[in-house]
Design a protein around this motif. Structure first.
Motif, PDB file in Angstrom:
ATOM      1  N   ARG A  24       0.827  -1.217   0.000  1.00 17.24           N
ATOM      2  CA  ARG A  24       0.000   0.000   0.000  1.00 17.24           C
ATOM      3  C   ARG A  24       0.854   1.258   0.000  1.00 17.24           C
ATOM      4  NH1 ARG A  24      -4.312   1.614   4.811  1.00 17.24           N
ATOM      5  NH2 ARG A  24      -5.318   3.355   3.721  1.00 17.24           N
ATOM      6  N   TRP A 165     -10.293  -5.296   7.830  1.00 20.55           N
ATOM      7  CA  TRP A 165      -9.697  -5.396   6.504  1.00 20.55           C
ATOM      8  C   TRP A 165     -10.392  -6.522   5.744  1.00 20.55           C
ATOM      9  CZ3 TRP A 165      -4.644  -3.584   4.430  1.00 20.55           C
ATOM     10  CH2 TRP A 165      -4.161  -2.462   5.129  1.00 20.55           C
ATOM     11  N   THR A 203      -7.257  -5.521   1.791  1.00 21.62           N
ATOM     12  CA  THR A 203      -7.411  -4.080   1.654  1.00 21.62           C
ATOM     13  C   THR A 203      -8.261  -3.550   2.802  1.00 21.62           C
ATOM     14  OG1 THR A 203      -9.354  -4.410   0.246  1.00 21.62           O
ATOM     15  CG2 THR A 203      -7.221  -4.125  -0.857  1.00 21.62           C
TER      16      THR A 203
END
Length: 204
Positions: A24, A165, A203
């Motif tokens: 990320r 997440w 994510t």
């Protein structure tokens, strides 16, 4: 001074969540100056086996007792733990579709003797970064920065797994027995998804 990129704890065979942070931000500082805590992913990892989740732990040497900093944590080889870990990995992933493509380099890292835990962990993290084709730069901290809000050093923990997440599902060797096991060591993702592994990272 705060970094515009995260500070991460060192990690043994890091989890998919750990690798997601690297992916990320593209850059991370590995914490070297903390007093080494007990029972964390710094010297342990979880793999998915035919008998369910298995914890692999690296035996450490605290060169300065309970006040030893992470950078000074040694590795004990009184027992052949690395050979045992490799045998467990082979048993768990020998049937994974991409295991044969990646096994030799990982075996070479695990069977080499390292003096310091951070050396071993850096080698393993670098291996995963390379094989997952991630554009990521790692550095080491030179001073301790107190934890901030949403600090990965605190949030990526074995005791309090993240639930906010999204962990994309991918095929695992033993998913018909135990269902999908999220956030195990990223070698699970690599061996099962191969060159597509990066796109299955979790994510927020």
């Amino acid at each position: 001074m705060d970094h515009p990129y995260p500070t991460l704890s060192t990690a043994y065979l890091p989890s998919t969540l750990y690798m997601a942070h690297l992916c990320r931000y593209g850059k991370a500082a590995i914490e070297m100056c903390e007093t080494f805590p007990k029972q964390t992913f710094r010297n342990r990892a979880v793999i998915a086996t035919g008998n369910g989740p298995l914890v692999l732990t690296v035996p450490i040497v605290r060169t300065h007792g309970n006040h030893t900093l992470t950078r000074d944590i040694g590795i004990s080889y009184q027992e052949p733990w690395n050979i045992r870990h490799w045998r467990a990995i082979v048993s768990a992933y020998n049937a994974a579709p991409y295991f044969l493509y990646y096994r030799d380099e990982l075996e070479a890292i695990l069977t080499r003797r390292y003096d310091w835990l951070v050396e071993l962990n850096d080698a393993l993290t670098g291996y995963l970064v390379q094989k997952m084709k991630m554009d990521c730069t790692l550095s080491h901290t030179e001073e301790f920065l107190p934890p901030a809000d949403h600090d990965p050093r605190v949030e990526i923990t074995a005791k309090h797994p993240r639930t906010d997440w999204q962990f994309p599902r991918y095929s695992q060797v033993f998913d018909t027995l135990y269902g999908f096991q999220p956030n195990v060591s990223a070698i699970d993702l690599l061996f099962n998804a191969g060159p597509e592994a990066k796109k299955y990272l979790p994510t927020p």
